[in-house]
Write a protein that holds these residues in place. Structure first.
Motif, PDB file in Angstrom:
ATOM      1  N   ALA A  62       0.834  -1.209   0.000  1.00  0.00           N
ATOM      2  CA  ALA A  62       0.000   0.000   0.000  1.00  0.00           C
ATOM      3  C   ALA A  62       0.871   1.262   0.000  1.00  0.00           C
ATOM      4  N   ALA A  63       1.932   1.255   0.802  1.00  0.00           N
ATOM      5  CA  ALA A  63       2.811   2.424   0.872  1.00  0.00           C
ATOM      6  C   ALA A  63       3.533   2.639  -0.454  1.00  0.00           C
ATOM      7  N   ASP A  66       1.303   4.419  -2.834  1.00  0.00           N
ATOM      8  CA  ASP A  66       1.266   5.862  -2.568  1.00  0.00           C
ATOM      9  C   ASP A  66       2.473   6.574  -3.176  1.00  0.00           C
ATOM     10  N   THR A  69       2.222   6.762  -6.972  1.00  0.00           N
ATOM     11  CA  THR A  69       1.231   7.775  -7.357  1.00  0.00           C
ATOM     12  C   THR A  69       1.873   9.160  -7.328  1.00  0.00           C
ATOM     13  N   ALA A  70       2.679   9.399  -6.277  1.00  0.00           N
ATOM     14  CA  ALA A  70       3.356  10.702  -6.167  1.00  0.00           C
ATOM     15  C   ALA A  70       4.336  10.902  -7.319  1.00  0.00           C
ATOM     16  N   THR A  84       5.727  16.337  -1.132  1.00  0.00           N
ATOM     17  CA  THR A  84       4.762  15.241  -1.074  1.00  0.00           C
ATOM     18  C   THR A  84       5.473  13.896  -0.936  1.00  0.00           C
ATOM     19  N   ARG A  88       5.433  11.189   2.359  1.00  0.00           N
ATOM     20  CA  ARG A  88       4.976   9.786   2.323  1.00  0.00           C
ATOM     21  C   ARG A  88       6.044   8.834   2.850  1.00  0.00           C
TER      22      ARG A  88
END
Lengths: 215, 215
Positions: A62-63, A66, A69-70, A84, A88
């Protein structure tokens, strides 16, 4: 290339590659026929990055989602993107920071004084600030509050490391490379520093304790 | 004190305390009557330590059990104990180190040269050495092999941190306190350094990038 070749080049088993595609960590290959997908060097590079974040960074699936996506969000200006990505990468420290006992209050004061003394441009809402406060409060709660005396020496070393980190990052020319450098450098840099700290401790310990306690 | 008082003092719920006792992380209270157990300050301190390792260190219950076993084993000489505790604190890095591709070979050479250049007394079987090799090999595999150029700056900073770590540890007088200081200092020290590195990066990044990219 076919998925088998991608697997051979990266050492990642075919079912694992398919799992990453289903989880959205890797874009699907381009369909060259109804049941034949084709992968390119972009897939290979992304796959290696996912493995590094998993194996070296120890991030959850999951991390990693993220973080990717960034990297892929081209809307944000570089300056914001870096912030950003960096946010994260800060590990979550449970609810230690949320407590409001004497230790938490004292930890917040210590961190505020440190930031002022070093002249750092860091907002109070920064998650790393909360993580540091949580670490200091936990130390105090287990009777190791005096470990906080090392804070300034730690901050001095962290500043040196951050300076070379940024020099490395600023060498990148495109925005994707810039963010990727921040993400990889942050995650792997933590692992690298932790390993080097252990090695230097073993060395220092053997010099200090071995002569007093020969075996 | 009763379990309710122990819970009130530490902020740990009663069912959680009972769970730690069942898992062997906390010694059972002394039975003062058939259904009444009594806890002392030793329990309180151990409970706070368990919470710190969980919340700040992010260790699993199983890993915490290993650490506590090392603290409680009075058979080993201090010098060996410190090594044992330190080894349990090294995170596992998957099987990256076990690979034998060109990147792994190159990473081993780089680490060997670093150890020689710094004159560190660290055996090749040390797990931190393997972790560092794995980190460097992963960097190379994702196209960030040049991050390894920062290795010497990182090692310099790690040496400074390890020196103050050992000074802190060596202040302890009893063996339990010594090992506990190593364990807490290692786990929380990693968290502290990682948070400080993020803060120093934000500061450096705002100075480098903000002026080029005003928002």
């Amino acid at each position: 290339m076919r998925i088998g070749e991608l697997s051979r080049r990266t050492g990642v088993p075919v079912p694992t590659i398919k799992y990453y595609v289903r989880e959205g960590l890797l874009p699907a290959g381009e369909l060259s026929s109804p049941n034949q997908a084709s992968y390119d060097e972009g897939h290979e590079r992304r796959l290696r990055l996912v493995r590094a974040l998993l194996e070296v960074g120890g991030l959850s699936v999951a991390a990693i989602g993220d973080v990717l996506t960034a990297i892929d969000d081209k809307e944000q200006p570089v300056h914001k993107l870096l912030g950003t990505a960096a946010r994260r990468m800060v590990p979550e420290y449970g609810d230690a920071a949320g407590q409001d006992d004497a230790e938490a209050v004292l930890a917040r004061e210590k961190v505020a004084r440190l930031i002022e003394a070093r002249g750092w441009h860091v907002g109070p809402g920064n998650k790393a600030v909360g993580a540091l406060e949580a670490a200091l409060a936990s130390l105090a709660r287990v009777g190791h509050g005096s470990f906080a005396e090392l804070l300034d020496d730690y901050a001095e070393a962290a500043e040196q490391v951050a300076r070379v980190d940024l020099e490395y990052t600023a060498r990148r020319v495109d925005r994707e490379g810039l963010v990727e450098a921040v993400v990889v450098g942050t995650v792997v840099g933590d692992a690298m520093f932790a390993a080097l700290r252990r090695m230097a401790q073993v060395d220092a310990s053997s010099r200090i304790f071995a002569q007093e306690l020969p075996e």
